[in-house]
Design a protein around this motif. Sequence first.
Motif, PDB file in Angstrom:
ATOM      1  N   ASN A   1       0.855  -1.181   0.000  1.00 54.39           N
ATOM      2  CA  ASN A   1       0.000   0.000   0.000  1.00 54.39           C
ATOM      3  C   ASN A   1       0.891   1.231   0.000  1.00 54.39           C
ATOM      4  OD1 ASN A   1      -1.706   2.021   2.115  1.00 54.39           O
ATOM      5  ND2 ASN A   1      -2.803   1.228   0.370  1.00 54.39           N
ATOM      6  N   PHE A   2       0.498   2.242  -0.762  1.00 57.71           N
ATOM      7  CA  PHE A   2       1.274   3.465  -0.911  1.00 57.71           C
ATOM      8  C   PHE A   2       0.485   4.679  -0.441  1.00 57.71           C
ATOM      9  CE2 PHE A   2       2.415   0.445  -4.192  1.00 57.71           C
ATOM     10  CZ  PHE A   2       3.774   0.341  -3.985  1.00 57.71           C
ATOM     11  N   MET A   3       1.222   5.717  -0.125  1.00 57.41           N
ATOM     12  CA  MET A   3       0.585   6.965   0.293  1.00 57.41           C
ATOM     13  C   MET A   3      -0.138   7.616  -0.889  1.00 57.41           C
ATOM     14  SD  MET A   3       1.199   7.027   3.441  1.00 57.41           S
ATOM     15  CE  MET A   3       0.600   8.647   3.813  1.00 57.41           C
ATOM     16  N   ARG A   4       0.435   7.497  -2.084  1.00 56.66           N
ATOM     17  CA  ARG A   4      -0.141   8.130  -3.274  1.00 56.66           C
ATOM     18  C   ARG A   4      -0.250   7.115  -4.403  1.00 56.66           C
ATOM     19  NH1 ARG A   4       3.632  12.623  -4.958  1.00 56.66           N
ATOM     20  NH2 ARG A   4       4.984  10.820  -4.950  1.00 56.66           N
ATOM     21  N   ARG A   5      -1.291   7.235  -5.182  1.00 56.84           N
ATOM     22  CA  ARG A   5      -1.509   6.329  -6.311  1.00 56.84           C
ATOM     23  C   ARG A   5      -0.337   6.397  -7.296  1.00 56.84           C
ATOM     24  NH1 ARG A   5      -5.432   3.128  -7.948  1.00 56.84           N
ATOM     25  NH2 ARG A   5      -5.684   2.697 -10.156  1.00 56.84           N
ATOM     26  N   GLU A   6       0.249   7.564  -7.454  1.00 53.25           N
ATOM     27  CA  GLU A   6       1.378   7.724  -8.368  1.00 53.25           C
ATOM     28  C   GLU A   6       2.549   6.823  -7.972  1.00 53.25           C
ATOM     29  OE1 GLU A   6       0.190  10.587  -6.600  1.00 53.25           O
ATOM     30  OE2 GLU A   6      -1.311  10.898  -8.156  1.00 53.25           O
ATOM     31  N   ASP A   7       2.716   6.593  -6.662  1.00 51.56           N
ATOM     32  CA  ASP A   7       3.785   5.710  -6.196  1.00 51.56           C
ATOM     33  C   ASP A   7       3.542   4.273  -6.666  1.00 51.56           C
ATOM     34  OD1 ASP A   7       5.081   7.807  -4.944  1.00 51.56           O
ATOM     35  OD2 ASP A   7       4.195   7.383  -2.983  1.00 51.56           O
ATOM     36  N   GLY A   8       2.301   3.836  -6.607  1.00 54.17           N
ATOM     37  CA  GLY A   8       1.960   2.507  -7.093  1.00 54.17           C
ATOM     38  C   GLY A   8       2.195   2.378  -8.590  1.00 54.17           C
ATOM     39  N   GLU A   9       1.834   3.418  -9.336  1.00 56.94           N
ATOM     40  CA  GLU A   9       2.062   3.407 -10.777  1.00 56.94           C
ATOM     41  C   GLU A   9       3.547   3.318 -11.094  1.00 56.94           C
ATOM     42  OE1 GLU A   9       0.079   7.004 -11.875  1.00 56.94           O
ATOM     43  OE2 GLU A   9      -1.902   6.058 -11.829  1.00 56.94           O
ATOM     44  N   ARG A  10       4.366   4.031 -10.316  1.00 59.45           N
ATOM     45  CA  ARG A  10       5.813   4.010 -10.515  1.00 59.45           C
ATOM     46  C   ARG A  10       6.380   2.615 -10.233  1.00 59.45           C
ATOM     47  NH1 ARG A  10       8.162   7.593  -6.679  1.00 59.45           N
ATOM     48  NH2 ARG A  10       6.824   9.109  -7.681  1.00 59.45           N
ATOM     49  N   VAL A  11       5.922   1.974  -9.162  1.00 54.55           N
ATOM     50  CA  VAL A  11       6.400   0.632  -8.826  1.00 54.55           C
ATOM     51  C   VAL A  11       5.996  -0.376  -9.906  1.00 54.55           C
ATOM     52  CG1 VAL A  11       6.028  -1.292  -7.229  1.00 54.55           C
ATOM     53  CG2 VAL A  11       6.634   0.950  -6.364  1.00 54.55           C
ATOM     54  N   ILE A  12       4.770  -0.292 -10.386  1.00 51.85           N
ATOM     55  CA  ILE A  12       4.327  -1.197 -11.443  1.00 51.85           C
ATOM     56  C   ILE A  12       5.211  -1.021 -12.680  1.00 51.85           C
ATOM     57  CG2 ILE A  12       2.460  -1.713 -13.062  1.00 51.85           C
ATOM     58  CD1 ILE A  12       0.512  -1.044 -10.723  1.00 51.85           C
ATOM     59  N   ALA A  13       5.472   0.225 -13.064  1.00 51.09           N
ATOM     60  CA  ALA A  13       6.294   0.494 -14.246  1.00 51.09           C
ATOM     61  C   ALA A  13       7.721  -0.023 -14.084  1.00 51.09           C
ATOM     62  CB  ALA A  13       6.303   1.997 -14.539  1.00 51.09           C
ATOM     63  N   LYS A  14       8.286   0.103 -12.901  1.00 49.27           N
ATOM     64  CA  LYS A  14       9.686  -0.282 -12.683  1.00 49.27           C
ATOM     65  C   LYS A  14       9.881  -1.768 -12.397  1.00 49.27           C
ATOM     66  CE  LYS A  14      11.723   4.033 -11.484  1.00 49.27           C
ATOM     67  NZ  LYS A  14      12.730   4.301 -12.485  1.00 49.27           N
ATOM     68  N   LEU A  15       8.928  -2.399 -11.685  1.00 46.96           N
ATOM     69  CA  LEU A  15       9.162  -3.763 -11.205  1.00 46.96           C
ATOM     70  C   LEU A  15       8.389  -4.859 -11.930  1.00 46.96           C
ATOM     71  CD1 LEU A  15       9.480  -3.201  -7.357  1.00 46.96           C
ATOM     72  CD2 LEU A  15      11.274  -3.370  -9.086  1.00 46.96           C
TER      73      LEU A  15
END
Length: 104
Positions: A69-83
């Motif tokens: 779980n992330f503080m901001r949705r953008e953080d989740g999008e970044r993790v999906i893109a990178k990992l």
Amino acid sequence: MRAGTIRTPACGADMRHRNDEDFVRVNNLSGDTREPDLLELLCPFVNVSRVYVAIDQKTGMSRGFGFVNFMRREDGERVIAKLNGYGYDNLILSVEWAAPMLSQ
């Protein structure tokens, strides 16, 4: 909160402002992966609110998936893109938005 879930002040956990819809599911984890391992993998990219790795109660091994779980949705999008498709512990991770929990 589920047993074994880690809250992560070192990576920016302020649970008062979390959004339960911003969960990412990480699939294809090895059997020996635990919450601190997943946290160590994610912290260089984003601030994590909560980490959970599903553990088989009989064997004590990871069931191969976890949630973050992330503080901001953008953080989740970044993790999906990178990992998503990233090689970790001799396996290729699959990272995607978790399906929303259905209320009963």
